[in-house]
Design an enzyme around this catalytic site. Structure first.
Site, PDB file in Angstrom:
ATOM      1  N   ASP A  10       4.670  -5.978  -8.535  1.00 29.42           N
ATOM      2  CA  ASP A  10       3.542  -5.232  -9.101  1.00 29.42           C
ATOM      3  C   ASP A  10       3.880  -4.632 -10.455  1.00 29.42           C
ATOM      4  O   ASP A  10       5.031  -4.605 -10.878  1.00 29.42           O
ATOM      5  CB  ASP A  10       3.083  -4.138  -8.128  1.00 29.42           C
ATOM      6  N   HIS A  54       2.151   1.395   2.417  1.00 21.04           N
ATOM      7  CA  HIS A  54       1.811   0.300   1.485  1.00 21.04           C
ATOM      8  C   HIS A  54       3.027  -0.586   1.239  1.00 21.04           C
ATOM      9  O   HIS A  54       4.168  -0.167   1.362  1.00 21.04           O
ATOM     10  CB  HIS A  54       1.191   0.825   0.186  1.00 21.04           C
ATOM     11  N   ASN A  80       2.701   5.909   2.819  1.00 19.65           N
ATOM     12  CA  ASN A  80       1.436   5.609   3.501  1.00 19.65           C
ATOM     13  C   ASN A  80       1.403   4.193   4.080  1.00 19.65           C
ATOM     14  O   ASN A  80       0.350   3.696   4.457  1.00 19.65           O
ATOM     15  CB  ASN A  80       0.257   5.807   2.538  1.00 19.65           C
ATOM     16  N   GLU A  84      -2.511  -0.830  -0.890  1.00 21.99           N
ATOM     17  CA  GLU A  84      -2.746   0.467  -0.263  1.00 21.99           C
ATOM     18  C   GLU A  84      -3.507   0.299   1.059  1.00 21.99           C
ATOM     19  O   GLU A  84      -4.133  -0.744   1.291  1.00 21.99           O
ATOM     20  CB  GLU A  84      -3.573   1.337  -1.215  1.00 21.99           C
TER      21      GLU A  84
HETATM   22  P1  PGA Z   1      10.116   4.273  -3.270  1.00 26.75           P
HETATM   23  O1  PGA Z   1       8.736   3.519  -3.221  1.00 26.75           O
HETATM   24  O2  PGA Z   1      11.174   3.237  -3.125  1.00 26.75           O
HETATM   25  O3  PGA Z   1      10.150   4.926  -4.639  1.00 26.75           O
HETATM   26  O4  PGA Z   1      10.112   5.254  -2.157  1.00 26.75           O
HETATM   27  C1  PGA Z   1       8.562   2.519  -2.262  1.00 26.75           C
HETATM   28  C2  PGA Z   1       7.181   1.959  -2.384  1.00 26.75           C
HETATM   29  O5  PGA Z   1       6.262   2.702  -2.750  1.00 26.75           O
HETATM   30  O6  PGA Z   1       7.022   0.768  -2.087  1.00 26.75           O
END
Ligand code: PGA
Length: 242
Positions: A67, A138, A136, A143
Site C-alpha cells: 500500500d 486490517h 482493528n 479496513e
Molecule cells: P504497525 O502497523 O506494524 O505499525 O503496527 C501494522 C498495520 O497497520 O498493518
C-alpha cells in the site's frame, strides 16, 4: 493457519526473517510481497544482517508492497516507498527497478490501481506475502468493511488507523486520509502468507484473525481460508489466544 509463538519482538523478527531468507535461498528469483509499519522493521534489519554476512542475494528478487498513502510522492519522507528504501532497499543488493509500491502521487485512482493489479498479476503474485495487522484487524489498508475487497483500490482510512499512524507524523492533521492498497483477493493469491504481530494492542485483532468468525469486519479473518498462512506473534499479541 500455523501459529508460531515468539518470546518477544526480537524473536518474532528473527523467525520471520529466517522464513523470508529461506524463500530467497530456495528461489533467488522469487517475488516478495512486503509490508510497512513498525512491526516489520526488525524483520528487515535481520534480512540486512543476513545480506551483509553474505548469506542472501537479492539481485534477482522482485518486490511488491501492499500500500501507499494517496497524495505522497515516492521521495516524500512519510511515504511508504521512502520507508522501504530507508529500512530495506538501500541496504541490500536489490535492483531498485524490481521494487514496486503503488504510486500515491497519481490522483487517478482507477488508473493507478488497475496498473498495480496488472503488474502484480504479471509477476505471478508473491511467493511470500509479509503482513502486519492493524489494531482493528486490517491487512494492507483493507479496513473493516461490509464485504471483502478484490483488487487494488483507494480506501478511506478509518479514524483508528489515522490515530494509530499519527505517531509517525508531526500532527494528526498531516496523516493522509486515503491510501491505495492491494485488495484481499490479491493478498489471498500469494503462495504463502506470513503475518507478524507483537504487543498487547494487537491481541484482540490476532485472536479474531485466528479464531473469530470469517467476516469483513475483521479483514484478516479471511486468512483462515488461506492454504499456507503462518502467523508469528509474541506473547503479548497471543495473550487472548490461550
Ligand atoms: P504497525 O502497523 O506494524 O505499525 O503496527 C501494522 C498495520 O497497520 O498493518
Amino acid at each position: 493457519m500455523r501459529i508460531v509463538h515468539a518470546a518477544d519482538y526480537e524473536d518474532m523478527s528473527r523467525k520471520a526473517a529466517n522464513l523470508i531468507a529461506a524463500q530467497v535461498v530456495m528461489d533467488p528469483c522469487c517475488v516478495l510481497g512486503l509490508a510497512t509499519g513498525s512491526t516489520p522493521i526488525g524483520t528487515y534489519q535481520n534480512l540486512i544482517k543476513a545480506y551483509e554476512a553474505g548469506d542472501l542475494d537479492f539481485s534477482q528478487v522482485s518486490t511488491y508492497n501492499l500500500d501507499e498513502y494517496c497524495g505522497l510522492s515516492h521521495d516524500d519522507p512519510q511515504s511508504y516507498h521512502y520507508f522501504m528504501k530507508e529500512n530495506l532497499f538501500d541496504h541490500i543488493n536489490i535492483d531498485q527497478a524490481n521494487t514496486h509500491v503503488p504510486d500515491g502521487s497519481n490522483p487517478d485512482a482507477e488508473a493507478t490501481c488497475a496498473e498495480y493489479d496488472r503488474i502484480v498479476e504479471e509477476a505471478g503474485y508473491p511467493d511470500l506475502q509479509l503482513l502486519g495487522i492493524g489494531n482493528n484487524g486490517h491487512i494492507g489498508f483493507n479496513e473493516p468493511d461490509t464485504c471483502f475487497s478484490k483488487g487494488t483500490h483507494c480506501v478511506d482510512l478509518t479514524e483508528s488507523t489515522i490515530e494509530a499512524n499519527s505517531r509517525l507524523f508531526d500532527n494528526i492533521e498531516d496523516v493522509p486520509r486515503q491510501a491505495y492498497t492491494m485488495g484481499i483477493h490479491t493478498i489471498m493469491n500469494a503462495y504463502m502468507v506470513l503475518v507478524i504481530a507483537n504487543g498487547e494492542k494487537k491481541a484482540q485483532a490476532v485472536h479474531d484473525m485466528c479464531f473469530g468468525p470469517i467476516q469483513p469486519s475483521c479483514p484478516a479473518s479471511i486468512l483462515q481460508l488461506h492454504p499456507n498462512c503462518v502467523v508469528i506473534a509474541d506473547d503479548a499479541a497471543l495473550s487472548l489466544c490461550k
